[in-house]
Design an enzyme around this catalytic site. Structure first.
Site, PDB file in Angstrom:
ATOM      1  N   SER A 219      56.992  78.159  16.526  1.00 30.94           N
ATOM      2  CA  SER A 219      55.738  78.599  15.909  1.00 30.94           C
ATOM      3  C   SER A 219      54.696  79.077  16.911  1.00 30.94           C
ATOM      4  O   SER A 219      53.645  79.591  16.500  1.00 30.94           O
ATOM      5  CB  SER A 219      55.153  77.461  15.065  1.00 30.94           C
ATOM      6  OG  SER A 219      55.960  77.208  13.936  1.00 30.94           O
TER       7      SER A 219
ATOM      8  N   GLU B 279      84.736  94.919  39.919  1.00 34.37           N
ATOM      9  CA  GLU B 279      83.545  95.622  40.371  1.00 34.37           C
ATOM     10  C   GLU B 279      83.840  96.946  41.075  1.00 34.37           C
ATOM     11  O   GLU B 279      83.037  97.871  41.022  1.00 34.37           O
ATOM     12  CB  GLU B 279      82.718  94.727  41.306  1.00 34.37           C
ATOM     13  CG  GLU B 279      82.111  93.509  40.637  1.00 34.37           C
ATOM     14  CD  GLU B 279      81.064  93.875  39.592  1.00 34.37           C
ATOM     15  OE1 GLU B 279      80.290  94.818  39.839  1.00 34.37           O
ATOM     16  OE2 GLU B 279      81.052  93.244  38.522  1.00 34.37           O
TER      17      GLU B 279
END
Length: 661
Positions: free
Chosen positions: A360, A89
């Site tokens: 769906s 980092e």
């Protein structure tokens, strides 16, 4: 010559005035920025215990501040953790003053080239500032504030103090904050006992904490872990031999899931959502002592869905089966209840908030509503349900492997046919279809393929966002973002939450979709006789390779969900598995769980007799189908009444062949 001197003199005067104004502006901004940054401080303890939360009746239900943290001093954090985070980092952490000038210049070049913020060059100090004090939006103003706050923080505190605060506040997936809870959840260890490769796993997660989840995405997380260790090797923290040895370890063998926050109660999932919403949208800092949060929580519904998930009705016979439920009030778009995991003593994976495959349930949003809205389709428009392929030539089949031939749009949607859905998606076009979904809060940042039309999304959507999208149908085309809060108070200031609805489709489009989705459970066991119910089911299946690898029978289901709504409530329910284990899958009975849960909730909490008035631009016409054609009907067999937008109904009766009479 004189004209040139005069012009040059005027130019210098203009330039001087401009630079003076610019310097004054910069000075004022700098003074304001200094004043803005002067009170910045580290949160080196647990959050305040005085952040009060109230339900929709105004009754106090909890303190929120201490729900998500377990603070540990840096003396109780392994040096492996510190080296891992520094390596990946912020390699210059111990030498810079809160910002890394070399990285800022590099990022600035990229941002100027792209004419927007694409690279931040954030140090650990800046990341802490962003997490605690600022939003995640990518703007120059926010970035300048971040830099000012970071420099002031670095001036006021030691590197060890800043690192301690950062490691205790950083997100490790879901709503899991801080190194202590992450160590416990992923490895069942105290942070002081983490190995190099365990520490590297956690350090690698913070870039994309939900994506780099070792339980859900082990291969990508392992690659990221090895990248962290490679950087540790380059920084001199581990030897070449250690890197080679540790990077060869299968990440799944290192995991040991521990239980956290066992004192949580039926509100824990809602607090997951509430905490995330407040910190991301309103910069609420839970270390302040005077917040009052007024929410849409309906305690009765929240308690009931908690009891459902904890098997009050004996729905769950498999302990590995997960479930999530969302309940939204259509009038306010306030989230009345939310539960995200059958393991309610954990705050880590809230399946109501993480992305799932929509199956769906996406069809009304991407296929059928856009076809009505943009392409003038009616509920009686004929679509041929026939053998068909995607544009690339690969085949597509319906869920029952059957073809029904020419059918109406109403029947295609209510029976969830895949082939008609794809045809409509192709005709509307990907761009228009995805824009329609975006207007309903469903953003997709990945490449979109035609399989999206039937729920094969690469990215997926959260159950919360799917459920809230359906409120636009319930509200006859009006949409607002879902929210858990009505207002909040900070000291003597009260902030009311405005949640204005906007019209995102014609009211007639929504009405026609509602009429069709009412057919899904009409005259079945799952219907709710006391009111008007609309619903769409969805499921996802395993591919052939997975079926074979895990010895899963063909025809079984991976996920099952239903989004159902009345005029007053919209409810989303999902069940599925987060890990593949042989012998664990949804069968013909367990995939019905969402429908059973839906029925339980609507029978208890839906208002009675909630029906819609027909919009003024809708008419009801008697028709019948003859093959590929729709005609006006008199007394023909199989005729029925259908709804049409004005001017779209068939205009003629079927011409008769009198030789047949």
């Amino acid at each position: 010559m004189w004209l040139m001197k005069s012009f040059f003199k005027k130019f210098l005067t203009f330039l001087s005035i401009t630079l003076t104004l610019l310097l004054i502006t910069i000075s004022i901004y700098a003074v304001n920025l200094y004043d803005y940054a002067k009170d910045v401080k580290l949160n080196m303890s647990l959050p305040s215990e005085n952040c009060k939360v109230y339900d929709n009746n105004g009754d106090e239900i909890s303190n929120l501040g201490t729900t998500f943290f377990n603070y540990v001093p840096i003396s109780e954090i392994s040096d492996n953790v510190i080296k891992s985070f520094i390596s990946i980092e912020d390699q210059d952490y111990y030498t810079h003053n809160g910002i890394n000038y070399k990285r800022v210049i590099s990022a600035l070049k990229q941002n100027i080239f792209n004419q927007k913020i694409v690279s931040g060059a954030s140090t650990i100090t800046q990341q802490y500032i962003k997490n605690i004090y600022l939003t995640s939006e990518k703007t120059f103003d926010r970035k300048i504030k971040e830099i000012a706050l970071a420099m002031k923080l670095d001036y006021n505190y030691t590197k060890e103090q800043i690192l301690e605060a950062y490691l205790n506040n950083v997100l490790f997936g879901g709503r899991l904050y801080g190194i202590s809870l992450a160590s416990k959840y992923y490895f069942n260890k105290h942070p002081l006992d983490l190995t190099v490769y365990e520490a590297a796993t956690l350090a690698g997660m913070v870039q994309l904490p939900n994506f780099y989840n070792p339980f859900n995405n082990p291969s990508e997380t392992e690659n990221r872990r090895n990248l962290v260790m490679k950087q540790m090797n380059l920084e001199g923290y581990i030897t070449d031999l250690e890197y080679e040895t540790y990077s060869a370890i299968d990440i799944t063998t290192t995991l040991n899931k521990g239980s956290i926050n066992s004192t949580s109660n039926y509100m824990s999932s809602y607090f997951d959502y509430l905490y995330s919403y407040l910190t991301n949208n309103y910069q609420v800092n839970f270390y302040d002592s005077d917040y009052k949060i007024y929410t849409h929580i309906d305690s009765n519904i929240q308690k009931e869905i908690y009891d459902i998930i904890n098997n009050k009705y004996s729905q769950f016979t498999d302990p590995l089966l997960k479930c999530a439920i969302v309940v939204i009030d259509n009038k306010t778009n306030g989230v009345k209840a939310i539960c995200g995991n059958t393991s309610t003593d954990e705050h880590v994976l809230n399946y109501a908030l993480t992305k799932i495959q929509p199956g769906s349930t996406i069809k009304p949003i991407l296929d059928y509503a856009p076809a009505i809205e943009y392409n003038n389709y009616t509920l009686s428009s004929i679509i041929d349900d026939e053998p068909y392929t995607y544009s690339n030539g690969s085949s597509i089949k319906n869920w029952d492997n059957q073809y029904l031939g020419p059918i109406t749009l109403r029947k295609a949607l209510s029976t969830s046919r895949n082939i008609p859905a794809l045809k409509l998606f192709q005709e509307v076009g990907i761009e228009k279809a995805m824009k329609f979904a975006s207007n309903l809060g469903l953003e997709n940042n990945n490449a979109v393929y035609e399989a999206e039309a039937i729920g094969g999304s690469l990215e997926g959507y959260s159950l919360l966002s799917l459920t809230n999208a359906y409120t636009a149908f319930a509200n006859l085309g009006k949409y607002a973002d879902a929210t858990p809060i009505k207002a909040y108070e900070k000291g003597l200031e009260t902030y009311e939450i405005e949640n204005t609805k906007k019209q995102v489709m014609r009211s007639s489009t929504a009405f026609l979709i509602n009429e069709t989705l009412h057919d899904v459970f009409k005259n079945t066991y799952f219907d709710i006789p006391k009111t008007y119910l609309m619903a769409k089911t969805g499921q996802t299946n395993y591919d052939d390779a997975t079926l074979k690898k895990y010895n899963i029978p063909a025809g079984t289901t991976k996920d099952s969900l239903v989004i159902a709504y009345t005029k007053d409530l919209t409810i989303g329910i999902w069940v599925g598995y987060d890990v593949l284990v042989e012998g664990h899958y949804l069968n013909s009975e367990t995939k019905q769980i969402p429908r059973s849960v839906m029925k339980i909730l609507f029978e208890q909490f839906a208002l009675s007799n909630q029906t819609y008035d027909m919009p003024s631009n809708i008419e009801k016409v008697k028709i019948y189908q003859d093959g590929y054609n729709i005609y006006l009907a008199k007394n023909e067999p199989n005729s029925y009444y259908e709804y049409f937008e004005n001017g779209t109904a068939p205009l003629s009766y079927k011409p008769h062949n009198y030789l047949e009479l």
